[in-house]
Scaffold this motif. Structure first.
Motif, PDB file in Angstrom:
ATOM      1  N   GLY A  21      -4.436   1.519  -0.688  1.00 37.98           N
ATOM      2  CA  GLY A  21      -3.739   0.937  -1.835  1.00 37.98           C
ATOM      3  C   GLY A  21      -2.335   1.504  -1.972  1.00 37.98           C
ATOM      4  N   SER A  22      -2.185   2.783  -1.751  1.00 39.96           N
ATOM      5  CA  SER A  22      -0.860   3.427  -1.819  1.00 39.96           C
ATOM      6  C   SER A  22       0.065   2.904  -0.733  1.00 39.96           C
ATOM      7  CB  SER A  22      -0.992   4.943  -1.689  1.00 39.96           C
ATOM      8  OG  SER A  22      -1.738   5.462  -2.754  1.00 39.96           O
ATOM      9  N   LEU A  23      -0.476   2.696   0.457  1.00 41.36           N
ATOM     10  CA  LEU A  23       0.338   2.155   1.540  1.00 41.36           C
ATOM     11  C   LEU A  23       0.846   0.757   1.211  1.00 41.36           C
ATOM     12  CD1 LEU A  23      -1.626   3.248   4.737  1.00 41.36           C
ATOM     13  CD2 LEU A  23       0.637   4.010   4.028  1.00 41.36           C
ATOM     14  N   PHE A  24      -0.022  -0.084   0.685  1.00 42.72           N
ATOM     15  CA  PHE A  24       0.398  -1.443   0.317  1.00 42.72           C
ATOM     16  C   PHE A  24       1.435  -1.418  -0.805  1.00 42.72           C
ATOM     17  CE2 PHE A  24      -3.732  -2.679   2.291  1.00 42.72           C
ATOM     18  CZ  PHE A  24      -3.187  -3.467   3.290  1.00 42.72           C
ATOM     19  N   TYR A  25       1.223  -0.552  -1.778  1.00 45.38           N
ATOM     20  CA  TYR A  25       2.170  -0.450  -2.888  1.00 45.38           C
ATOM     21  C   TYR A  25       3.530   0.048  -2.388  1.00 45.38           C
ATOM     22  CZ  TYR A  25       4.450   1.161  -7.106  1.00 45.38           C
ATOM     23  OH  TYR A  25       5.366   1.374  -8.096  1.00 45.38           O
TER      24      TYR A  25
END
Length: 168
Positions: A21-25
């Motif tokens: 999720g952090s990578l996508f954000y």
């Protein structure tokens, strides 16, 4: 089931999900930041081209006759306008409708007004502008140029910051 068991059983998948999720954000925010930089850079280049046009126009207007230098300036001014049109078209292609159309219309109108004023009367003709009208003609070109630049900055503010303050 104790808290330690829950952490042991579900901790690794939650950590992985949080990492993804952090990578996508981060990817989304960096793409937005890049688009913002590219848009700002294009506006800055348009501003530079507009300043070159007005500078060349002032030099052109001061020419007492349509000699080789004046013809060379005419070609340069028309070339700079073509560059301006290409850059403006590139910016227009980056839009995705919505309220931005309301902010693009003044920009398009300002591009047209600048072009019409700079390449209108006394341009590419043997008839030279009277000396007493040079300052007023150049000043009006500057006003059109500044209005165009301000409308581009308003478009930027609307697109990326949501500030709805239309340009004149």
């Amino acid at each position: 089931m104790s808290f330690a068991d829950i952490i042991k059983d579900y901790g690794p998948p939650v950590a992985w999900a949080l990492a993804f999720g952090s990578l996508f954000y981060n990817n989304k925010t960096s793409n937005h930041r890049e688009k913002r930089k590219e848009f700002r850079a294009e506006i800055d280049l348009i501003e530079k081209v507009v300043k070159e046009i007005t500078s060349n126009l002032m030099t052109y207007l001061k020419k007492p006759s349509r000699d080789d230098d004046a013809v060379s300036l005419e070609i340069e001014i028309k070339g700079k306008f073509q560059e301006l049109f290409f850059r403006w078209d590139r910016l227009k292609k980056r839009q995705k409708g919505g309220d931005l159309g309301l902010y693009m219309d003044p920009c398009s109108a300002n591009v047209a007004m600048l072009f019409d004023h700079c390449t209108g009367d006394y341009f590419e003709t043997g008839k030279r502008i009277p000396g007493e009208l040079i300052a007023a003609h150049a000043q009006k070109a500057q006003v059109h140029a500044l209005t165009l630049i301000e409308s581009l900055h308003s478009l930027f503010l609307m697109k990326f910051d949501g500030i709805k303050n239309p340009s004149p």
